[in-house]
Design a protein around this motif. Structure first.
Motif, PDB file in Angstrom:
ATOM      1  N   PRO A 402      -6.709 -18.034  76.023  1.00 27.78           N
ATOM      2  CA  PRO A 402      -7.773 -19.021  75.825  1.00 27.78           C
ATOM      3  C   PRO A 402      -9.165 -18.429  75.793  1.00 27.78           C
ATOM      4  O   PRO A 402     -10.107 -19.117  75.381  1.00 27.78           O
ATOM      5  CB  PRO A 402      -7.598 -19.953  77.036  1.00 27.78           C
ATOM      6  N   ASP A 403      -9.319 -17.153  76.221  1.00 26.58           N
ATOM      7  CA  ASP A 403     -10.650 -16.527  76.235  1.00 26.58           C
ATOM      8  C   ASP A 403     -10.836 -15.555  75.068  1.00 26.58           C
ATOM      9  O   ASP A 403     -11.752 -14.726  75.087  1.00 26.58           O
ATOM     10  CB  ASP A 403     -10.873 -15.778  77.555  1.00 26.58           C
ATOM     11  N   MET A 404      -9.979 -15.655  74.047  1.00 28.91           N
ATOM     12  CA  MET A 404      -9.997 -14.679  72.952  1.00 28.91           C
ATOM     13  C   MET A 404     -10.205 -15.374  71.610  1.00 28.91           C
ATOM     14  O   MET A 404      -9.752 -16.501  71.400  1.00 28.91           O
ATOM     15  CB  MET A 404      -8.674 -13.894  72.924  1.00 28.91           C
ATOM     16  N   VAL A 405     -10.918 -14.683  70.711  1.00 30.58           N
ATOM     17  CA  VAL A 405     -11.067 -15.138  69.330  1.00 30.58           C
ATOM     18  C   VAL A 405     -10.503 -14.055  68.415  1.00 30.58           C
ATOM     19  O   VAL A 405     -10.419 -12.877  68.798  1.00 30.58           O
ATOM     20  CB  VAL A 405     -12.542 -15.432  68.975  1.00 30.58           C
ATOM     21  N   ALA A 406     -10.118 -14.454  67.208  1.00 32.32           N
ATOM     22  CA  ALA A 406      -9.556 -13.519  66.227  1.00 32.32           C
ATOM     23  C   ALA A 406     -10.320 -13.643  64.924  1.00 32.32           C
ATOM     24  O   ALA A 406     -10.497 -14.749  64.401  1.00 32.32           O
ATOM     25  CB  ALA A 406      -8.069 -13.799  66.003  1.00 32.32           C
ATOM     26  N   ILE A 407     -10.770 -12.495  64.409  1.00 36.26           N
ATOM     27  CA  ILE A 407     -11.573 -12.468  63.186  1.00 36.26           C
ATOM     28  C   ILE A 407     -11.023 -11.378  62.281  1.00 36.26           C
ATOM     29  O   ILE A 407     -10.828 -10.240  62.728  1.00 36.26           O
ATOM     30  CB  ILE A 407     -13.061 -12.199  63.497  1.00 36.26           C
ATOM     31  N   GLY A 408     -10.790 -11.700  61.024  1.00 38.65           N
ATOM     32  CA  GLY A 408     -10.347 -10.672  60.080  1.00 38.65           C
ATOM     33  C   GLY A 408      -9.545 -11.247  58.934  1.00 38.65           C
ATOM     34  O   GLY A 408      -8.845 -12.256  59.084  1.00 38.65           O
ATOM     35  N   GLU A 409      -9.636 -10.582  57.793  1.00 37.54           N
ATOM     36  CA  GLU A 409      -8.848 -10.943  56.613  1.00 37.54           C
ATOM     37  C   GLU A 409      -7.583 -10.106  56.585  1.00 37.54           C
ATOM     38  O   GLU A 409      -7.612  -8.897  56.843  1.00 37.54           O
ATOM     39  CB  GLU A 409      -9.670 -10.701  55.345  1.00 37.54           C
ATOM     40  N   VAL A 410      -6.474 -10.735  56.282  1.00 37.04           N
ATOM     41  CA  VAL A 410      -5.181 -10.059  56.246  1.00 37.04           C
ATOM     42  C   VAL A 410      -4.816  -9.775  54.792  1.00 37.04           C
ATOM     43  O   VAL A 410      -4.776 -10.688  53.959  1.00 37.04           O
ATOM     44  CB  VAL A 410      -4.089 -10.910  56.919  1.00 37.04           C
ATOM     45  N   GLY A 411      -4.543  -8.498  54.498  1.00 34.01           N
ATOM     46  CA  GLY A 411      -4.143  -8.107  53.156  1.00 34.01           C
ATOM     47  C   GLY A 411      -2.641  -8.173  52.975  1.00 34.01           C
ATOM     48  O   GLY A 411      -1.876  -8.353  53.936  1.00 34.01           O
ATOM     49  N   LEU A 412      -2.197  -7.987  51.746  1.00 33.60           N
ATOM     50  CA  LEU A 412      -0.763  -8.061  51.453  1.00 33.60           C
ATOM     51  C   LEU A 412       0.026  -6.924  52.087  1.00 33.60           C
ATOM     52  O   LEU A 412       1.231  -7.045  52.310  1.00 33.60           O
ATOM     53  CB  LEU A 412      -0.547  -8.073  49.939  1.00 33.60           C
ATOM     54  N   ALA A 413      -0.634  -5.823  52.364  1.00 30.92           N
ATOM     55  CA  ALA A 413       0.035  -4.705  53.026  1.00 30.92           C
ATOM     56  C   ALA A 413       0.031  -4.855  54.546  1.00 30.92           C
ATOM     57  O   ALA A 413       0.501  -3.959  55.253  1.00 30.92           O
ATOM     58  CB  ALA A 413      -0.628  -3.384  52.629  1.00 30.92           C
ATOM     59  N   GLY A 414      -0.515  -5.956  55.043  1.00 29.05           N
ATOM     60  CA  GLY A 414      -0.567  -6.179  56.476  1.00 29.05           C
ATOM     61  C   GLY A 414      -1.797  -5.626  57.144  1.00 29.05           C
ATOM     62  O   GLY A 414      -1.949  -5.760  58.371  1.00 29.05           O
ATOM     63  N   LEU A 432     -20.322 -19.414  74.047  1.00 35.29           N
ATOM     64  CA  LEU A 432     -19.423 -20.492  74.441  1.00 35.29           C
ATOM     65  C   LEU A 432     -18.380 -20.043  75.455  1.00 35.29           C
ATOM     66  O   LEU A 432     -17.425 -20.779  75.726  1.00 35.29           O
ATOM     67  CB  LEU A 432     -18.730 -21.064  73.208  1.00 35.29           C
ATOM     68  N   GLY A 433     -18.515 -18.827  75.994  1.00 29.29           N
ATOM     69  CA  GLY A 433     -17.674 -18.409  77.108  1.00 29.29           C
ATOM     70  C   GLY A 433     -16.476 -17.552  76.771  1.00 29.29           C
ATOM     71  O   GLY A 433     -15.673 -17.240  77.658  1.00 29.29           O
ATOM     72  N   PHE A 434     -16.317 -17.128  75.534  1.00 36.52           N
ATOM     73  CA  PHE A 434     -15.204 -16.253  75.178  1.00 36.52           C
ATOM     74  C   PHE A 434     -15.552 -14.809  75.542  1.00 36.52           C
ATOM     75  O   PHE A 434     -16.689 -14.358  75.325  1.00 36.52           O
ATOM     76  CB  PHE A 434     -14.888 -16.374  73.695  1.00 36.52           C
ATOM     77  N   THR A 435     -14.568 -14.084  76.067  1.00 34.43           N
ATOM     78  CA  THR A 435     -14.824 -12.735  76.586  1.00 34.43           C
ATOM     79  C   THR A 435     -14.115 -11.637  75.816  1.00 34.43           C
ATOM     80  O   THR A 435     -14.455 -10.464  75.974  1.00 34.43           O
ATOM     81  CB  THR A 435     -14.393 -12.658  78.053  1.00 34.43           C
ATOM     82  N   ARG A 436     -13.116 -11.973  74.978  1.00 34.47           N
ATOM     83  CA  ARG A 436     -12.384 -10.960  74.216  1.00 34.47           C
ATOM     84  C   ARG A 436     -12.290 -11.379  72.757  1.00 34.47           C
ATOM     85  O   ARG A 436     -12.312 -12.568  72.443  1.00 34.47           O
ATOM     86  CB  ARG A 436     -10.979 -10.747  74.790  1.00 34.47           C
ATOM     87  N   ALA A 437     -12.150 -10.367  71.891  1.00 33.10           N
ATOM     88  CA  ALA A 437     -12.075 -10.657  70.461  1.00 33.10           C
ATOM     89  C   ALA A 437     -11.250  -9.602  69.759  1.00 33.10           C
ATOM     90  O   ALA A 437     -11.380  -8.398  70.039  1.00 33.10           O
ATOM     91  CB  ALA A 437     -13.469 -10.710  69.853  1.00 33.10           C
ATOM     92  N   LEU A 438     -10.387 -10.038  68.852  1.00 33.81           N
ATOM     93  CA  LEU A 438      -9.667  -9.138  67.960  1.00 33.81           C
ATOM     94  C   LEU A 438     -10.481  -9.007  66.682  1.00 33.81           C
ATOM     95  O   LEU A 438     -10.746  -9.995  65.988  1.00 33.81           O
ATOM     96  CB  LEU A 438      -8.277  -9.698  67.645  1.00 33.81           C
ATOM     97  N   ASP A 445     -22.202  -2.836  64.835  1.00 31.67           N
ATOM     98  CA  ASP A 445     -22.666  -3.015  66.206  1.00 31.67           C
ATOM     99  C   ASP A 445     -22.246  -4.381  66.718  1.00 31.67           C
ATOM    100  O   ASP A 445     -22.506  -5.408  66.080  1.00 31.67           O
ATOM    101  CB  ASP A 445     -24.192  -2.882  66.270  1.00 31.67           C
ATOM    102  N   LEU A 446     -21.605  -4.389  67.885  1.00 28.38           N
ATOM    103  CA  LEU A 446     -21.097  -5.627  68.456  1.00 28.38           C
ATOM    104  C   LEU A 446     -21.770  -5.896  69.791  1.00 28.38           C
ATOM    105  O   LEU A 446     -22.183  -4.968  70.500  1.00 28.38           O
ATOM    106  CB  LEU A 446     -19.576  -5.535  68.649  1.00 28.38           C
ATOM    107  N   PRO A 447     -21.918  -7.160  70.189  1.00 32.41           N
ATOM    108  CA  PRO A 447     -22.545  -7.478  71.480  1.00 32.41           C
ATOM    109  C   PRO A 447     -21.698  -6.993  72.643  1.00 32.41           C
ATOM    110  O   PRO A 447     -20.473  -6.904  72.554  1.00 32.41           O
ATOM    111  CB  PRO A 447     -22.648  -9.016  71.438  1.00 32.41           C
ATOM    112  N   GLN A 448     -22.371  -6.702  73.746  1.00 35.30           N
ATOM    113  CA  GLN A 448     -21.684  -6.181  74.926  1.00 35.30           C
ATOM    114  C   GLN A 448     -21.010  -7.273  75.746  1.00 35.30           C
ATOM    115  O   GLN A 448     -20.187  -6.976  76.620  1.00 35.30           O
ATOM    116  CB  GLN A 448     -22.690  -5.425  75.814  1.00 35.30           C
ATOM    117  N   ASP A 449     -21.350  -8.529  75.481  1.00 36.47           N
ATOM    118  CA  ASP A 449     -20.792  -9.620  76.288  1.00 36.47           C
ATOM    119  C   ASP A 449     -19.329  -9.890  75.968  1.00 36.47           C
ATOM    120  O   ASP A 449     -18.649 -10.563  76.738  1.00 36.47           O
ATOM    121  CB  ASP A 449     -21.603 -10.901  76.061  1.00 36.47           C
ATOM    122  N   VAL A 450     -18.850  -9.410  74.838  1.00 34.09           N
ATOM    123  CA  VAL A 450     -17.470  -9.648  74.431  1.00 34.09           C
ATOM    124  C   VAL A 450     -16.759  -8.311  74.291  1.00 34.09           C
ATOM    125  O   VAL A 450     -17.276  -7.389  73.656  1.00 34.09           O
ATOM    126  CB  VAL A 450     -17.416 -10.430  73.093  1.00 34.09           C
TER     127      VAL A 450
END
Length: 471
Positions: A402-414, A432-438, A445-450
């Motif tokens: 519940p504390d994770m988000v997922a971001i990314g496009e999936v190609g045909l090769a996986g 909004l309180g999420f702490t992990r992200a795929l 450059d990504l924020p340090q909060d996640v």
């Protein structure tokens, strides 16, 4: 031809009468004779007679210019400054507000709330208390009494708001001369007609003539004009395609009539970004803007549930969190059912095929249902990874963290391909309180909060899901 020089007789004999040509108002295709349906774009009633010939440059007389050409640095820009409408979400999509002389086309399905939104705009414009704060609302679909009742119900009644029920373009211009408004609203352009055009109201020729007349009126007087437009079954603006070229801004107002959420999307904008989105909510007493809509697209739950995953979309400059839900159930049918709501069905079929082939998640003997929460429509490929994980979570009965988000496009090769603005998306998720992200590789450059977990392919993302369930 007795008594005529043979050479002249030959020239006269060679002259052929000019035959009229016919052109489609939708796509410009030319045909030799009139037909009821364009053979190129298949539009009905769009073929009209065009001029048999066009004058060449040698036959055009030079005319006096309306204004002298000046260096661009000396052009006054104050007359093109945007003025706020008083509706913040609309100003966001317009790029700051209405520019004097701008013509805005607002299109949407019947009952979505176009008239309610424009009544709010007319009220806020008249409530400014500044010069040219008077607004004029022209309705061609309802009577003045019906519009007044709606304005009473939504609390949008002001002494500087003027209302008239007209469908004649000449009468509309007379109202503008009398009232001298600072804002003109026409509801709708398909109900107006020009007496100089011999065609039925709402036809291709009439809509083009009325729009051209309103554009000329707006430019001549520096009057911002808001037009309401109907849409076809396919969701396109009804009328000739040239209608969208004539106006300065094209906005689409969309939403499920069973949901209170309404989205205002910019399709074309000569004065600002064309990819912005504004969020509104229909309430009992009208329509209100939603400055922080992410919470509307998420279910408020404390525990993890199988078949759900969170992703972050980018609409213009705005990052929005969206929840994707999936349900996988066994079936005895030879062709398992695939149902999609709020996402692109063709792309979801591709994601399911990649998930079964590359992720080893068996789906060929199961029904799969995929939907978004809150009536949000997700169209960008960055949601592919969240969809794949939601389906895998439902198929394996493994809850998504519940504390994770997922971001990314999936190609045909996986492989998981990078998405734009990952840092901006994660900043909204952290708020909004999420702490992990795929996230995909090379996300910048990504924020340090996640805590960002880089997953190069779909198998790596599924491994994170399985390891989290084993803890």
């Amino acid at each position: 031809m007795s008594g005529v020089c043979p050479s002249v007789a030959a020239v006269v004999k060679s002259i052929k009468p000019v035959r009229p040509s016919y052109r489609c108002a939708e796509c410009g295709h030319e045909v030799a004779k009139w037909v009821g349906r364009c053979p190129e774009c298949q539009a009905w009633g769009s073929v009209e007679e065009s001029a048999p010939s066009r004058p060449t440059l040698g036959t055009v007389a030079a005319g006096a210019p309306s204004s002298p050409a000046r260096p661009i640095a000396e052009v006054d820009i104050e007359s093109a400054r945007a003025q706020s409408t008083g509706v913040d979400e609309l100003d966001r999509v317009l790029g700051g507000g209405l520019v004097p002389g701008a013509v805005v086309l607002l299109a949407g399905e019947p009952g979505v709330g176009k008239s309610t939104l424009l009544l709010e705009v007319a009220y806020q414009w008249s409530n400014r208390g500044e010069g040219l704060s008077r607004s004029l609302y022209i309705t061609g679909e309802e009577s003045a009494g019906q519009v007044r009742l709606r304005a009473e119900r939504t609390g949008n009644v002001h002494g500087e708001m003027y209302l008239a029920a007209e469908s004649d373009l000449g009468a509309l211009i007379s109202h503008v001369d009398t009232v001298k408004p600072g804002l003109l609203i026409v509801d709708s352009v398909q109900t107006m007609f020009s007496p100089t055009v011999d065609s039925a109201s709402g036809g291709t020729t009439q809509v083009r003539a009325v729009t051209a007349g309103l554009v000329a009126l707006a430019k001549e007087r520096g009057l911002p004009v808001l037009l309401v437009g109907h849409v076809t079954k396919a969701g396109d603006v009804a009328g000739p395609r040239v209608l969208e070229h004539l106006v300065d801004v094209v906005l689409h107002f969309e939403g499920d009539r069973h949901s209170a959420l309404r989205l205002l999307r910019g399709v074309k904008n000569r004065f600002g970004p064309a990819d912005e989105v504004g969020c509104f909510e229909l309430v009992e007493d009208g329509i209100v803007g939603v400055p922080d809509p992410s919470g509307m697209f998420l279910n408020k739950r404390q525990t993890a549930v199988e078949g759900t995953a969170i992703t972050v979309m980018v609409e213009g400059k705005r990052s929005l969190l969206s929840e994707v839900q999936a349900l996988v159930s066994a079936t005895n049918l030879p062709a398992p059912r695939r149902a999609v709501s709020g996402l692109d069905s063709a792309r979801m079929a591709m994601v399911l095929a990649v998930l079964e082939r590359r992720g080893r998640v068996r789906l060929s003997d199961k029904d799969v249902y995929i939907a978004t929460v809150g009536g949000m429509r997700v169209v960008e490929p960055a949601a592919d990874l969240a969809v794949a994980l939601a389906v895998a979570s439902a198929a394996r009965d493994i809850p998504f963290p519940p504390d994770m988000v997922a971001i990314g496009e999936v190609g045909l090769a996986g492989e998981v391909r990078r998405a734009t603005g990952v840092g901006r998306r994660l900043a909204e998720a952290a708020r909004l309180g999420f702490t992990r992200a795929l996230v995909p590789p090379e996300s910048g450059d990504l924020p340090q909060d996640v805590k960002a977990i880089v997953v190069p392919d779909l198998g790596s993302a599924l491994q994170v899901l399985y390891e989290n369930a084993a803890k």
